[in-house]
Design an enzyme around this catalytic site. Structure first.
Site: not given
Ligand code: KIV
Length: 272
Positions: A51, A120, A189
């Site tokens: 996102d 995710k 992260e």
């Molecule tokens: O949204 C994203 O790109 C992410 C990554 C940084 C893991 O969640």
């Protein structure tokens, strides 16, 4: 039989295999079909339609405004471009934090409508039950802990998480609970390297780090950071492997100069 020998699709079993064999693995974010195809052919096994789309493609200040429709649109494009990589769709803010039935329905849309192979979800605690419902319904889940950008307002900015004992304990417990709920991998992260090392060592499933040091099983970078397109100051962990931002600006200036001077198009680029 087709003359084209296609590589087998990367699955949750392949991802677990990386950890079991001690093989480090890369993941990149991706937002459209052509880049997906290039990354897929270059052998990147995991493509995350993050996102982060909201910030690097759509021009929002944070990931908070990103909608389900925007995520599904871009995830479907990446799915069309990738024939081997596993495509993971990132569930946007408020698509899974409220009603559990709606969360399950939204997760299913990534697989049914956008061709993703997994979703995710950011967070631990309250969402562990939702993760359990998804995984027991056949939806592979990549979990995400630490500096989870959807909680930027709660954190009071983009700040490294897990520096206090209390935070480190909570992240460690959340990681164990998410593994128990059936998550097949965990993004860490913006956490200290030592904490990421401990969590990686304590889990059976692979961890994938971004700003989490060298001890995770895999690593992920945001496409525009990795190619050096992101303007201005980028986070410390955002290593650029090319300087395409500079190259694009140079190409734009060269093109504009040639159009203004009449040098483009020349005979070579015109029809007789
Ligand atoms: O949204 C994203 O790109 C992410 C990554 C940084 C893991 O969640």
């Amino acid at each position: 039989m087709s003359v084209h020998q296609r590589n087998a699709r990367v699955t949750v079993r392949s991802v677990q295999g990386f950890k079991d064999r001690g093989e480090r693995f890369p993941m990149l974010t991706c937002y459209e079909a052509l880049s997906a195809r290039i990354l897929d052919e270059a052998g990147i096994p995991l493509l995350l339609v993050g996102d982060s789309l909201g910030m690097v493609v759509l021009g929002y200040d944070s990931t908070v405004p990103v909608t389900m429709d925007e995520m599904l649109h871009h995830t479907a494009a990446v799915s069309r471009g990738a024939s081997t990589a596993m495509v993971i769709g990132d569930m946007p803010f408020m698509s899974f934090q409220g009603d559990a039935d709606e969360a399950l329905y939204n997760a299913g849309r990534f697989l049914k409508e956008a061709g993703a192979h997994a979703v995710k979800l950011e967070g631990g605690g309250r969402i562990v039950d939702v993760v359990e419902r998804m995984t027991s319904s056949g939806i592979p889940v990549m979990a995400h802990l630490g500096l989870t950008p959807q909680s930027v307002n709660q954190f009071g900015g983009f700040r490294v998480q897990g520096r206090t004992e209390e935070q480190a304990h909570r992240i460690t417990e959340d990681a164990k609970n998410l593994e128990a709920a059936g998550a097949f991998s965990l993004v860490l992260e913006g956490v200290p390297s030592d904490l990421a090392r401990q969590i990686t060592g304590s889990l059976t499933i692979p961890t994938i780090g971004i700003g989490a040091g060298p001890h995770c099983d895999g690593q992920v970078l945001v496409y525009h950071d990795w190619l050096g397109i992101t303007p201005g100051k980028t986070p410390k962990f955002a290593k650029a492997y090319a300087q395409l931002g500079v190259a694009i600006a140079e190409a734009a200036r060269a093109y504009a100069d040639e159009v203004r001077s009449g040098a483009h198009p020349d005979e070579e680029h015109s029809y007789s």
